[in-house]
Design a protein around this motif. Structure first.
Motif, mmCIF file in Angstrom:
data_model
loop_
_atom_site.group_PDB
_atom_site.id
_atom_site.type_symbol
_atom_site.label_atom_id
_atom_site.label_comp_id
_atom_site.label_asym_id
_atom_site.label_seq_id
_atom_site.Cartn_x
_atom_site.Cartn_y
_atom_site.Cartn_z
ATOM 1 N N MET A 80 43.961 56.848 123.615
ATOM 2 C CA MET A 80 43.322 58.087 124.049
ATOM 3 C C MET A 80 44.122 59.288 123.554
ATOM 4 S SD MET A 80 44.893 60.036 126.626
ATOM 5 C CE MET A 80 46.483 59.869 127.468
ATOM 6 N N SER A 81 43.395 60.374 123.338
ATOM 7 C CA SER A 81 44.008 61.633 122.946
ATOM 8 C C SER A 81 43.202 62.752 123.583
ATOM 9 C CB SER A 81 44.015 61.787 121.418
ATOM 10 O OG SER A 81 44.586 63.023 121.046
ATOM 11 N N CYS A 82 43.880 63.591 124.360
ATOM 12 C CA CYS A 82 43.192 64.660 125.062
ATOM 13 C C CYS A 82 44.137 65.846 125.204
ATOM 14 C CB CYS A 82 42.715 64.189 126.436
ATOM 15 S SG CYS A 82 41.893 65.458 127.425
ATOM 16 N N GLY A 83 43.772 66.963 124.595
ATOM 17 C CA GLY A 83 44.556 68.177 124.720
ATOM 18 C C GLY A 83 44.083 69.011 125.894
ATOM 19 N N VAL A 84 44.940 69.167 126.893
ATOM 20 C CA VAL A 84 44.581 69.914 128.100
ATOM 21 C C VAL A 84 45.178 71.321 128.000
ATOM 22 C CG1 VAL A 84 44.766 70.029 130.605
ATOM 23 C CG2 VAL A 84 44.475 67.809 129.473
ATOM 24 N N ARG A 85 44.306 72.320 128.032
ATOM 25 C CA ARG A 85 44.763 73.698 127.910
ATOM 26 C C ARG A 85 45.268 74.204 129.261
ATOM 27 N NH1 ARG A 85 42.480 78.947 128.123
ATOM 28 N NH2 ARG A 85 43.517 80.390 126.689
ATOM 29 N N VAL A 86 46.444 74.791 129.247
ATOM 30 C CA VAL A 86 47.027 75.389 130.453
ATOM 31 C C VAL A 86 46.461 76.797 130.569
ATOM 32 C CG1 VAL A 86 49.167 75.874 131.685
ATOM 33 C CG2 VAL A 86 49.093 74.017 130.022
ATOM 34 N N ALA A 87 45.280 76.880 131.171
ATOM 35 C CA ALA A 87 44.524 78.123 131.124
ATOM 36 C C ALA A 87 44.929 79.138 132.194
ATOM 37 C CB ALA A 87 43.031 77.816 131.266
ATOM 38 N N SER A 88 45.712 78.708 133.174
ATOM 39 C CA SER A 88 46.047 79.632 134.260
ATOM 40 C C SER A 88 47.504 79.478 134.663
ATOM 41 C CB SER A 88 45.138 79.377 135.469
ATOM 42 O OG SER A 88 45.388 78.098 136.018
ATOM 43 N N ARG A 89 47.993 80.517 135.356
ATOM 44 C CA ARG A 89 49.363 80.452 135.867
ATOM 45 C C ARG A 89 49.484 79.354 136.928
ATOM 46 N NH1 ARG A 89 54.341 81.571 134.031
ATOM 47 N NH2 ARG A 89 55.808 81.606 135.790
ATOM 48 N N GLU A 90 48.405 79.166 137.704
ATOM 49 C CA GLU A 90 48.427 78.145 138.744
ATOM 50 C C GLU A 90 48.601 76.749 138.143
ATOM 51 O OE1 GLU A 90 46.574 81.758 140.303
ATOM 52 O OE2 GLU A 90 46.205 80.520 138.513
ATOM 53 N N LEU A 91 47.878 76.478 137.051
ATOM 54 C CA LEU A 91 48.006 75.174 136.412
ATOM 55 C C LEU A 91 49.385 75.001 135.791
ATOM 56 C CD1 LEU A 91 46.796 72.490 135.604
ATOM 57 C CD2 LEU A 91 45.742 73.591 133.616
ATOM 58 N N TYR A 92 49.908 76.059 135.211
ATOM 59 C CA TYR A 92 51.252 75.990 134.633
ATOM 60 C C TYR A 92 52.290 75.662 135.713
ATOM 61 C CZ TYR A 92 55.723 77.541 132.746
ATOM 62 O OH TYR A 92 57.045 77.591 132.363
ATOM 63 N N GLU A 93 52.187 76.314 136.851
ATOM 64 C CA GLU A 93 53.135 76.056 137.930
ATOM 65 C C GLU A 93 52.958 74.649 138.491
ATOM 66 O OE1 GLU A 93 52.504 79.170 140.709
ATOM 67 O OE2 GLU A 93 53.602 80.693 139.519
ATOM 68 N N ARG A 94 51.729 74.166 138.476
ATOM 69 C CA ARG A 94 51.511 72.799 138.939
ATOM 70 C C ARG A 94 52.193 71.807 138.007
ATOM 71 N NH1 ARG A 94 45.775 69.808 139.953
ATOM 72 N NH2 ARG A 94 46.102 70.632 142.040
ATOM 73 N N LEU A 95 52.040 71.993 136.696
ATOM 74 C CA LEU A 95 52.686 71.102 135.731
ATOM 75 C C LEU A 95 54.200 71.097 135.936
ATOM 76 C CD1 LEU A 95 50.676 71.915 132.466
ATOM 77 C CD2 LEU A 95 50.407 69.951 133.976
ATOM 78 N N ALA A 96 54.765 72.275 136.121
ATOM 79 C CA ALA A 96 56.205 72.358 136.321
ATOM 80 C C ALA A 96 56.621 71.666 137.613
ATOM 81 C CB ALA A 96 56.648 73.823 136.337
#
Length: 254
Positions: A80-96
């Motif tokens: 599988m290959s899937c590029g997930v765009r970090v479109a928001s600050r909330e998603l960025y903070e979740r990843l971190a």
């Protein structure tokens, strides 16, 4: 008395043969289940995750390549290959936060196409968050998926995802995490590839079909044997004596 015995035996033989039909229906009910049909090979299985508001959504992991939610092809091993765009600050903070193991990215997949039950699946991340305050983190984007399913019913029994240490990708808000990795499907509670079970079912109709055919053949042979035996008994007990008497009477008249 002889004719009554023959009739009773014939009725029992017919009941035995007819009894195979309900047995077949019960067996089929076990396969399909009361919850509806199972997954078919190649059918897309969605992965739902909780968004930043805590609501289940299939749009939480959207692949930038085609703009469609991330899915798995039922029963098909692959990459599988899937590029997930970090479109928001909330998603960025979740990843971190997930990479620091402070939070869990909760996801789930439906056991059947008609989603009446779900299996929990956490989406773990391995990363270096030392630069998070500066606006970037390093995430290991190699993720492996393992899924267990029942080839007979098409029901998914378990699933897991885990990171495999590989290259780390620098990710910031507005960037894209290029997740990739192998997907493997296994039969029921084993680590035997599910693909072999699916191919065997496609070629032979499944174990349930083979058993039913064997029972049907046995029933036909059994019924034919019973009918032949009954005919012999009827001939010897009723037909033959009457025929002998008629021939003897005819011989005396002649």
């Amino acid at each position: 008395a002889m004719r009554a015995s023959v009739a009773i035996a014939a009725a029992l033989a017919l009941c035995f043969l007819a009894g195979l039909c309900p047995a077949r229906r019960v067996s089929s009910a076990r396969v399909t289940g009361a919850q509806g049909r199972g997954w078919q090979r190649g059918e897309r299985v969605p992965l739902e995750c909780k968004d930043t508001a805590g609501v289940w959504s299939a749009r939480e992991l959207v692949c930038a390549e085609d703009g469609l939610p991330f899915t798995l092809a039922y029963g098909e091993d692959g990459f599988m290959s899937c590029g997930v765009r970090v479109a928001s600050r909330e998603l960025y903070e979740r990843l971190a936060s997930v990479a620091r193991q402070e939070r869990v990215w909760q996801c789930r997949i439906p056991t059947l196409p008609v989603a009446s039950a779900f299996l929990p699946l956490t989406f773990p991340l391995l990363g270096d968050t030392s630069g998070a305050l500066a606006g970037d983190i390093h995430i290991d984007n190699h993720v492996a998926f393992v899924v267990h399913a029942d080839a007979a019913s098409g029901e998914i029994l378990g699933a897991a995802a885990y990171p495999v240490r590989d290259r780390f990708q620098l990710v910031g808000e507005g960037g894209t995490v290029n997740f990739h990795g192998p997907v493997r499907w296994f039969a029921r509670h084993t680590f035997v590839p599910l693909s072999g079970s699916l191919q065997q079912q496609r070629g032979s109709g499944g174990a349930d079909g083979r058993v039913s055919v064997a029972l049907l053949v046995f029933a036909c042979v059994f019924t034919a044997s019973v009918v032949a035996l009954l005919f012999v008994l009827l001939y010897r007990g009723a037909l033959k004596p009457g025929l002998v008497r008629r021939l003897a009477q005819k011989a005396r008249r002649d």
